[in-house]
Design an enzyme around this catalytic site. Structure first.
Site, short mmCIF file in Angstrom:
data_model
loop_
_atom_site.label_atom_id
_atom_site.label_comp_id
_atom_site.label_asym_id
_atom_site.label_seq_id
_atom_site.Cartn_x
_atom_site.Cartn_y
_atom_site.Cartn_z
CB SER A 24 7.97 95.86 16.77
OG SER A 24 8.38 95.96 18.12
CE1 TYR B 139 7.36 90.19 17.05
CE2 TYR B 139 8.82 91.47 18.46
CZ TYR B 139 7.62 91.34 17.79
OH TYR B 139 6.69 92.34 17.84
#
Length: 267
Positions: A147, A160
């Site tokens: 990401s 995360y």
């Protein structure tokens, strides 16, 4: 593509988290390019629907494996199932992952430990299991989905963001190790993408997302696939995301963290 190293059978791509979002779109692209598929997801009904669609539309061999990747034994079970039916994986796509939103001292530890298992441990385990065969045959591709979050700390999604940083670092390192083997490793680092991910994390109303136009999953998948086929190590879809990722290295870390915190807040 280097035909000298290319294996002479119809190739097979294994995709985790294949029942929806970027994973589904990647599976669709591989199917359209005449790959046989191994689709892994924990949602059995959706997985069967996807398999039927691809078989009817493209005529590929589609193998489905229903697994909860938060369970530590799942990677070995997937590998052994494929060994038992003589399926060789030529492309491994570690796409499965999830996030959780909130202050770390208030969030659910059980869910975060599952996140660590899915986002990092399972990805590492599957890579270890399938990479050895790729190196042995002198050909293979691995796509790890990280990401844009990998490039900076992420207050309100601390665990995360950290898992995505691990994926980026791990992928870059083994890509270097594998130079000259015929095996490539690509890490895909998309920004915010239209999918059910943000509803699940509970951050759909954050300033980062609310009212913003996001890149769709099909476009992210196409950019990722193209980068994988070119043997690129890092693929960041979108010019703005590329600029932001590079600018982090020139900005004081404390300031970067404050900016991310401000963007993540829901008011």
């Amino acid at each position: 593509m280097n035909t000298k190293n290319q294996v002479q059978h119809q190739q097979t791509a294994l995709i985790t988290g294949a029942a929806g979002g970027i994973g589904y779109e990647l599976a669709y692209i591989f199917a359209a390019h005449n790959y046989n598929l191994v689709l892994v997801d924990r949602t059995e009904l959706k997985l069967k629907e996807v398999a039927i669609k691809f078989q009817e539309e493209f005529g590929n061999v589609v193998t489905t494996i229903v697994k909860d990747l938060s369970i530590s034994t799942s990677p070995e079970e997937i590998f052994m199932e494929l060994q038992a039916i003589n399926i060789q994986v030529d492309v491994l796509v570690n796409n499965a992952g999830f996030g959780m939103y909130g202050l770390f001292h208030e969030t659910d530890l059980t869910v975060e430990l599952e996140m660590l298992q899915v986002n990092m441990v399972c990805l590492t385990h599957l890579t270890k299991l399938f990479l050895k065969g790729m190196v042995r045959q002198g050909y293979g591709r691995i796509l790890n989905v990280s990401s844009a979050a990998a490039f900076q700390p992420g207050p309100l999604m601390a665990v995360y963001f950290a898992t995505k940083a691990y994926i980026l670092s791990f992928s870059e390192a083994i890509a270097n190790e594998l130079e000259g083997t015929g095996v490539t490793v690509t890490v895909l680092c998309p920004g915010s993408t239209e999918s059910a991910f943000h509803q699940r994390t509970g951050m759909a109303d954050s300033k980062l997302l609310k009212g913003k136009r996001m890149m769709d999953a099909a476009t992210v998948a196409q950019i990722g696939y193209a980068g994988l086929m070119k043997g690129q190590t890092i693929v960041i879809p979108g010019l703005i995301n590329q600029i932001l990722a590079k600018s982090v290295s020139f900005t004081p870390r404390k300031l970067v963290t404050k900016i991310v915190r401000n963007m993540q807040e829901d008011k």
